[in-house]
Design an enzyme around this catalytic site. Structure first.
Site, PDB file in Angstrom:
ATOM      1  CB  SER A 132      30.688   1.057  61.903  1.00 19.87           C
ATOM      2  OG  SER A 132      31.673   1.667  60.986  1.00 19.87           O
ATOM      3  CG  HIS A 152      31.665   0.773  56.509  1.00 18.14           C
ATOM      4  ND1 HIS A 152      32.449  -0.445  56.934  1.00 18.14           N
ATOM      5  CD2 HIS A 152      31.360   1.648  57.469  1.00 18.14           C
ATOM      6  CE1 HIS A 152      32.456  -0.312  58.191  1.00 18.14           C
ATOM      7  NE2 HIS A 152      31.858   1.039  58.432  1.00 18.14           N
TER       8      HIS A 152
END
Length: 324
Positions: A96, A203
């Site tokens: 991430s 996400h």
């Protein structure tokens, strides 16, 4: 020896991170100075002194983590040079927000541009999609989780956000979807559901506007091809071309992090040593579950740096000894 560099995810941050390393390594200290100058606020002070509630605000968390991860890498490079050991990774990957550190480590972005962009990412993510969140699902396979989420109304309110390791999957979506998923996931065999302390459904498709804004910002900085290749969170495949890196990074914020497949890609590419640069050992823990035969190291402070440099030096000498 084939090496991959890994860069820590959000949730790894802790007050004091990087302070001892900056005291011990001039290269690490220089990264924090560059971060302070690039962003116009005391990144180093927030990392080293907090307070915790300030560090844990995603606006500060994201640039602080990237700065610390790059400082750890700088110290590792310095330590390997001093030990006469080449640091030549086959791949770089970050989880991430850590992907921004990986991209800078591979030379596709400057340190300053990576920090500026990740600070924008943190600000945008803090302001978008506040109705929602994330939760870790422990002890249940991804396929089973996806079957459960597809049955939840309204459709698409929940998705798998991070495929971290076997039996460790993070879901993301609306507050309504999170509440609706709890009991069905328990009934399907989940051992635990752990709400994550995040400010939104990261996400997931709720983050699409963030990706669009980032794509526009990406146009204003210089990108170059990556060396080593970056294993993309989105595709779990190596990528070197600057334009492709930029495209995938814009999609990343609203796409699942395919970490299991990313680690397997690197293993399939011959990697047998993974080094996590950043606070904590979140990624090395995941790697041990995905690829138990691989060696894992981390660099977060002077003692772990010393261990990592010694291990890499020893590993580099194995082929020469074997052929003698």
């Amino acid at each position: 020896m084939s090496l991959a560099l890994l860069f820590s995810p959000q949730g790894s941050q802790v007050v004091g991170m990087g302070r001892d390393l900056a005291d011990a390594s001039s290269a690490a200290k220089a990264i924090y100075a560059a971060a302070d100058a690039a962003l116009g606020w005391a990144v180093s002070t927030v990392c080293w002194k907090g307070p915790a509630d300030h560090l844990n605000d995603t606006r500060q968390t994201q640039p602080c983590l990237v700065a610390t991860s790059l400082a750890c890498l700088a110290a590792l490079r310095e330590g390997c040079t001093d030990a006469g050991t080449a640091l030549a990774p086959a791949f770089a990957a970050g989880h991430s927000v850590g992907e921004y550190a990986a991209i800078a480590a591979a030379g596709a972005l400057s340190t300053e541009d990576a920090l500026t962009l990740v600070a924008l990412r943190g600000s945008l993510m803090a302001d978008v999609g506040r109705d929602g969140g994330m939760a870790a699902v422990i002890g249940l396979d991804r396929a089973v989780i996806e079957d459960v989420l597809r049955a939840i109304a309204p459709p698409g309110s929940m998705i798998v956000a991070n495929d971290n390791a076997p039996g460790q999957v993070v879901i993301s979506g609306t507050s309504e979807g999170l509440a609706a998923a709890h009991e069905p996931l328990r009934d399907a065999g989940a051992k635990r559901l752990i709400p994550l302390r995040v400010s939104g459904p990261f996400h997931s498709t709720a983050m699409a506007p963030v990706g669009e804004a980032l794509a526009a910002a990406f146009e204003g900085v210089t990108w170059t091809n990556a060396d080593p290749p970056i294993v993309s969170n989105v595709t779990a495949e190596p990528v070197c071309e600057a334009a492709r890196i930029r495209e995938l990074l814009a999609r990343q914020v609203s796409s699942p992090v395919e970490w299991v497949a990313s680690v397997q890609c690197m293993v399939d590419g011959g990697v047998d040593i993974f080094v996590e640069c950043g606070p904590g050992t979140a990624l090395t823990g995941m790697v041990r579950r995905i690829a138990p035969r691989a060696q894992t190291l981390n660099v977060s402070d002077p003692s772990t740096l010393q261990v990592a440099v010694a291990a890499l030096k020893a590993a580099a000498q194995v082929p020469a000894q074997a052929s003698a």
